[in-house]
Design an enzyme around this catalytic site. Structure first.
Site, mmCIF file in Angstrom:
data_model
loop_
_atom_site.group_PDB
_atom_site.id
_atom_site.type_symbol
_atom_site.label_atom_id
_atom_site.label_comp_id
_atom_site.label_asym_id
_atom_site.label_seq_id
_atom_site.Cartn_x
_atom_site.Cartn_y
_atom_site.Cartn_z
ATOM 1 N N GLU A 125 0.836 -1.213 0.000
ATOM 2 C CA GLU A 125 0.000 0.000 0.000
ATOM 3 C C GLU A 125 0.869 1.260 0.000
ATOM 4 O O GLU A 125 0.848 2.045 0.962
ATOM 5 C CB GLU A 125 -0.947 -0.005 1.195
ATOM 6 C CG GLU A 125 -1.999 -1.089 1.121
ATOM 7 C CD GLU A 125 -3.088 -0.945 2.194
ATOM 8 O OE1 GLU A 125 -2.853 -0.265 3.200
ATOM 9 O OE2 GLU A 125 -4.162 -1.521 2.001
ATOM 10 N N GLU A 156 -6.744 -7.585 -0.152
ATOM 11 C CA GLU A 156 -7.109 -7.453 1.254
ATOM 12 C C GLU A 156 -8.554 -7.019 1.386
ATOM 13 O O GLU A 156 -8.985 -6.061 0.758
ATOM 14 C CB GLU A 156 -6.244 -6.396 1.951
ATOM 15 C CG GLU A 156 -4.804 -6.769 2.163
ATOM 16 C CD GLU A 156 -4.072 -5.677 2.937
ATOM 17 O OE1 GLU A 156 -4.713 -4.962 3.718
ATOM 18 O OE2 GLU A 156 -2.854 -5.535 2.723
HETATM 19 C C1 GLA Z 1 -3.975 -2.373 5.291
HETATM 20 C C2 GLA Z 1 -2.587 -2.979 5.371
HETATM 21 C C3 GLA Z 1 -2.535 -4.223 6.189
HETATM 22 C C4 GLA Z 1 -3.357 -4.051 7.446
HETATM 23 C C5 GLA Z 1 -4.774 -3.729 7.065
HETATM 24 C C6 GLA Z 1 -5.693 -3.613 8.258
HETATM 25 O O1 GLA Z 1 -4.724 -2.874 4.274
HETATM 26 O O2 GLA Z 1 -2.077 -3.251 4.096
HETATM 27 O O3 GLA Z 1 -1.187 -4.475 6.530
HETATM 28 O O4 GLA Z 1 -2.825 -3.006 8.196
HETATM 29 O O5 GLA Z 1 -4.773 -2.481 6.425
HETATM 30 O O6 GLA Z 1 -7.015 -3.348 7.870
#
Ligand code: GLA
Ligand code: GLA
Length: 691
Positions: free
Chosen positions: A142, A298
């Protein structure tokens, strides 16, 4: 269909790893993103490397038939990096440092960070590129999620180089930034700083370049790692996880460098528009690589931990949200994370395997979901299934939300309102840049396209000329790519297409717009002004009913266009609120205000009918959602009551022929219903296959 999660075995002793693999199999997991935050475990000190544990984990996963999406582990530098090389730390606009102790504490332009990260990536690639378990690469994590702007000296130096490359001469930069205002003319590139804390507004043209630069620096981090992976012999797909409509990163510019698009999405359970917003996100993501399935890397199985209150998710909601991703093009469904943490900031975040174990609602939900996805088998690739394209452009987003404008605009919120009118009608939408407006579509919608590049303008004009329908406005075609007015007024590029001349912005406000008129605005003044803007409205009659517009009531003059509605009060009384204009083989509509939801729905209804756009099903009950990917039509009931939807096809799960689908609340149906498209437009859905 890929199914799995982030896997962080470095949080657990080795005894747990066998149980992990075993339970992954039970849940139907066939892929994990491995070691995203494992840098300090792999390289505990500058010259100390430990891959043994990772060898063991990868071998265990491989033996268990679980594929590995191997992370480059560069998203959280270990403590020794920050302590030995403080120049890798990012800095805010006041000059204060961001310190270690969390994650993402690296300056994207820092050559030292890139060198250290690069060394890690090289060793990982050399060791694992040929491992049969490794099927793809997860670069960073991210990018920019927590920290998207760094004002450090590393950023300063990189910014000067970036600007010199973009403009070649400082005179060209002065011209592009309009530095003859406020004594800002630069004599050399080394006189330029990042937009650090200043007494008042930074030059808006410089801010636009700063936004481009910061997006580019994040992308460069990705590209540097990608190049190292390829050099070291990696042949697997390489990508990183996007975050939907994430303002700091121009994902449309990034997409060509991603072998597959991956996205993270966490709909907010307390947002009444979460289904609409998530649908937009998934359509945006799909549209970044037309015709290619994407992966959801995710989502949460249940509650997150990072909102003020974090309610759980019903298994039905989990299925419905997952189906929405599949419906809109995803071929992989993954979660953060596999096993719930027992320590650290995210120990209250849900996972596939809850800390409370397998006798839990969440575990049953993820195993049921895994079984249903496995039974679904291979799905068709998303096709050019949409007749409608919605323009959503990052540079415009950056520019239109700069300060010192006629009124504050929330570009994403307005875009989502437009999107919602199509979503509720069951009309499929692609999300495109203005340059992608093309004759495969019947209707292009371009709300508040304030910054309009010449190429984008040309594509939109050609689209209408070739027979398409365009609807745009308000506050469109105001500035060029430097955030400067073009000479010759406004609508200089689209005026002929729209048959309009543009005179004035007409910001709306209720009584008391704040500010004493003396000196700087206090925080109270700013709030009062915002409240007044929110109260401001204008009325006009459309389609026989009285409608409300917000934000602005512009003054435009017909120069060929037909007036469809006029403003009925305020400064612009009698002036056009909505116009339409035949141009070439097509038609161009303009709306000189932001219609409220009811008026927007009526306007969209009229325009889709006139453009020949059809919904995917004849009648979509409230709360239900429909989307098409190639032959597959997905129906989801997000509402609280059972619904029935007429559709002719074959149930993809049971193989039974259907003419009507009944869905309980949060029910999902996957129906194979080929869209035969005999019409002149190959992408257009005739609807004849659908009852
Ligand atoms: C983001 C991050 C993960 C985690 C999630 C929690 O998507 O990439 O590492 O922190 O949030 O919701
Ligand atoms: C002040 C400044 C001017 C100008 C105006 C704009 O009065 O002195 O330079 O910025 O505000 O309202």
């Amino acid at each position: 269909m890929l199914y799995g999660a982030d896997y962080n075995p470095d949080q657990w002793p080795e005894e747990v790893w066998d149980e992990d693999v075993h339970l992954m199999q039970e849940a139907g997991v066939n892929i994990v993103s491995l070691g995203i935050f494992a840098w300090s475990r792999i390289q505990p000190a500058e010259h100390v490397w430990d891959f043994d544990w990772l060898d063991t984990v990868i071998d265990k996963l491989h033996a268990g038939g679980i594929r590995v999406n191997l992370a480059t582990a560069t998203a959280s530098p270990p403590p020794w990096v920050s302590a030995t090389y403080p120049e890798t730390l990012p800095v805010d606009e006041t000059g204060a440092s961001y310190w270690p102790g969390s994650r993402q504490h690296f300056a994207p332009s820092s050559p030292t960070y890139r060198r250290l990260a690069g060394e890690l990536v090289r060793r990982l690639a050399q060791r694992y590129a040929q491992h049969p378990a490794v099927v793809m690469w997860h670069v960073g994590n991210e990018f920019g999620c927590h920290l998207w702007m760094d004002f450090s000296d590393a950023a300063r130096d990189a910014y000067r180089v970036w600007l010199a490359k973009r403009y070649r001469t400082v005179d060209a930069l002065n011209e592009a930034w309009g530095t003859s205002f406020w004594s800002q003319a630069y004599g050399a590139f080394h006189e330029i700083f990042p937009p650090r804390l200043a007494p008042y507004s930074h030059n808006p043209s410089s801010m636009l370049d700063w936004r481009r630069f910061t997006s580019d620096m994040l992308l460069e981090c990705y590209l540097a790692e990608r190049e190292i992976l390829i050099e070291a012999g990696a042949t697997q797909p390489i990508t990183t996880n996007f975050m939907g409509p994430f303002k700091p990163a121009d994902y449309r510019g990034w997409a060509p460098f991603m072998d597959v698009i991956a996205d993270d999405c966490y709909p907010d359970p307390s947002n009444p528009n979460r289904i609409r917003d998530a649908a937009f996100q998934r359509d945006l993501i799909r549209s970044l690589k037309p015709g290619v399935p994407w992966m959801l890397w995710e989502q949460a199985t249940d509650a997150v931990n990072w909102r003020p209150a974090n309610p759980g998710k019903t298994p039905g909601a989990l299925m419905a949200e997952t189906a929405q991703s599949i419906a809109r093009g995803a071929d992989g469904i993954m979660f953060f994370q596999w096993r719930q943490s027992r320590a650290g900031s995210e120990k209250f975040h849900s996972a596939m395997l809850p800390h409370a174990g397998t006798d839990t609602r969440t575990w049953r939900a993820v195993t049921d979901l895994g079984a249903r996805l496995a039974a679904l088998g291979d799905l068709p690739a998303p096709g050019r299934d949409a007749q409608v394209a919605l323009v959503f452009d990052w540079e415009n987003w950056w520019a239109v939300e700069e300060r010192d404008h006629p009124t504050e605009i929330d570009y994403l919120a307005l875009t989502l309102e437009w999107y919602g009118a199509f979503h509720a009608r069951g009309i499929q939408v692609d999300v495109i840049g203005p340059e992608e407006a093309a004759s495969g579509y019947d209707l292009v919608v371009a709300p508040v396209l304030y910054l309009l590049r010449d190429e984008g303008a040309a594509a939109l004009a050609r689209f209408v000329e070739d027979g398409g329908t365009l609807i745009t406005g308000p506050f469109t075609d105001i500035v060029d790519e430097h955030d400067q007015f073009r000479t010759g007024g406004f609508l200089t590029r689209l005026g002929d297409v729209l048959g309009l001349r543009y005179e004035d912005f007409g910001a709306l406000a209720g009584e008391s717009s704040g500010g004493s008129g003396v000196g700087a605005l206090s925080a109270d003044d700013v709030q009062a002004s915002r409240d007044a803007a929110a109260r401001g409205s204008v009325s006009f009659s459309f389609d026989g009913s009285s409608s409300v517009g917000r934000l602005v009531a512009e003054t435009v003059h017909p120069a060929g266009a037909t007036v469809v509605a006029v403003f009925e009060n305020g400064l612009q009384t009698g002036s056009p609120a909505i116009t339409r204009h035949a141009f070439g083989g097509g038609e161009a509509w303009y709306v000189a205000t932001h219609p409220d939801p009811a008026a927007l729905d009526a306007l969209v209804g009229t325009v889709v009918e006139s453009a020949g756009v059809r919904p995917l099903v004849d009648e979509l009950p409230p709360g239900a959602e429909v989307a098409r990917r190639g032959e597959l039509v997905t129906l989801i009931n997000h509402g609280e009551h059972p619904v029935e939807i007429a559709i002719t096809g074959t149930d993809a799960e049971t193989g039974e022929a259907v003419e009507r689908v009944s869905l309980d609340p949060q029910g999902v149906a996957f129906i194979l219903a080929p869209a035969d498209a005999p019409s002149a437009r190959p992408s257009a859905l005739s609807g004849s296959a659908i009852a």
